[in-house]
Design a protein around this motif. Structure first.
Motif, PDB file in Angstrom:
ATOM      1  N   ALA A   1       0.834  -1.195   0.000  1.00 14.27           N
ATOM      2  CA  ALA A   1       0.000   0.000   0.000  1.00 14.27           C
ATOM      3  C   ALA A   1       0.869   1.246   0.000  1.00 14.27           C
ATOM      4  O   ALA A   1       1.884   1.310   0.679  1.00 14.27           O
ATOM      5  N   LYS A   2       0.444   2.230  -0.769  1.00 14.60           N
ATOM      6  CA  LYS A   2       1.206   3.472  -0.875  1.00 14.60           C
ATOM      7  C   LYS A   2       1.293   4.163   0.484  1.00 14.60           C
ATOM      8  O   LYS A   2       0.312   4.270   1.207  1.00 14.60           O
ATOM      9  N   GLY A   3       2.486   4.652   0.816  1.00 19.69           N
ATOM     10  CA  GLY A   3       2.677   5.357   2.062  1.00 19.69           C
ATOM     11  C   GLY A   3       2.912   4.460   3.270  1.00 19.69           C
ATOM     12  O   GLY A   3       2.839   4.924   4.386  1.00 19.69           O
ATOM     13  N   LYS A   4       3.184   3.185   3.029  1.00 22.67           N
ATOM     14  CA  LYS A   4       3.420   2.268   4.144  1.00 22.67           C
ATOM     15  C   LYS A   4       4.776   1.592   3.982  1.00 22.67           C
ATOM     16  O   LYS A   4       5.210   1.292   2.889  1.00 22.67           O
ATOM     17  N   ASN A   5       5.426   1.347   5.106  1.00 21.66           N
ATOM     18  CA  ASN A   5       6.707   0.667   5.130  1.00 21.66           C
ATOM     19  C   ASN A   5       6.508  -0.635   5.901  1.00 21.66           C
ATOM     20  O   ASN A   5       6.043  -0.617   7.029  1.00 21.66           O
TER      21      ASN A   5
ATOM     22  N   VAL B   1       4.039  -2.827  10.209  1.00 21.87           N
ATOM     23  CA  VAL B   1       3.645  -1.869   9.179  1.00 21.87           C
ATOM     24  C   VAL B   1       3.722  -0.480   9.799  1.00 21.87           C
ATOM     25  O   VAL B   1       3.065  -0.201  10.797  1.00 21.87           O
ATOM     26  N   GLU B   2       4.526   0.365   9.170  1.00 20.91           N
ATOM     27  CA  GLU B   2       4.700   1.733   9.652  1.00 20.91           C
ATOM     28  C   GLU B   2       4.209   2.702   8.587  1.00 20.91           C
ATOM     29  O   GLU B   2       4.514   2.534   7.397  1.00 20.91           O
ATOM     30  N   GLU B   3       3.465   3.680   9.005  1.00 16.68           N
ATOM     31  CA  GLU B   3       3.034   4.747   8.095  1.00 16.68           C
ATOM     32  C   GLU B   3       4.230   5.644   7.815  1.00 16.68           C
ATOM     33  O   GLU B   3       4.997   5.955   8.721  1.00 16.68           O
ATOM     34  N   GLU B   4       4.384   6.073   6.583  1.00 19.82           N
ATOM     35  CA  GLU B   4       5.503   6.953   6.232  1.00 19.82           C
ATOM     36  C   GLU B   4       5.150   8.394   6.426  1.00 19.82           C
ATOM     37  O   GLU B   4       4.038   8.782   6.493  1.00 19.82           O
TER      38      GLU B   4
END
Length: 69
Positions: A2-6, A66-69
Motif C-alpha cells: 500500500a502506498k505510504g506504508k513501510n 507496518v509503519e506509516e511513512e
C-alpha cells in the motif's frame, strides 16, 4: 504494498524450523527458504502486509510490522 506504508519482516531464525508454510501462503512470493532452510524476505518491496505468513507460522517465528511513512 500500500502506498505510504513501510513493511518490515522480523524473522526469528532460531524459532524457524523451515517448514515452508509461510512461503506457501505468501500471495506475492516475498518469502523463500534460504540454504539453511530458514525463511527470508527476498522481495520485501512486493509485500502487501496481508500477514498470512505471521498468522500461519506454527512457531510464531515471523512478525510483520507496518509503519506509516
Amino acid at each position: 504494498m500500500a502506498k505510504g506504508k513501510n513493511v518490515k519482516h522480523i524473522i526469528n531464525k532460531s524459532w524457524c524450523k523451515g517448514c515452508g508454510i509461510c512461503v506457501h501462503f505468501c500471495p506475492k512470493q516475498v518469502l523463500e527458504l534460504n540454504s539453511d532452510e530458514k525463511a527470508v524476505a527476498v522481495r520485501p518491496e512486493d509485500c502487501i502486509a496481508c500477514k498470512l505468513c505471521e498468522l500461519r507460522c506454527p512457531d510464531l517465528a515471523i512478525q510483520i510490522l507496518v509503519e506509516e511513512e
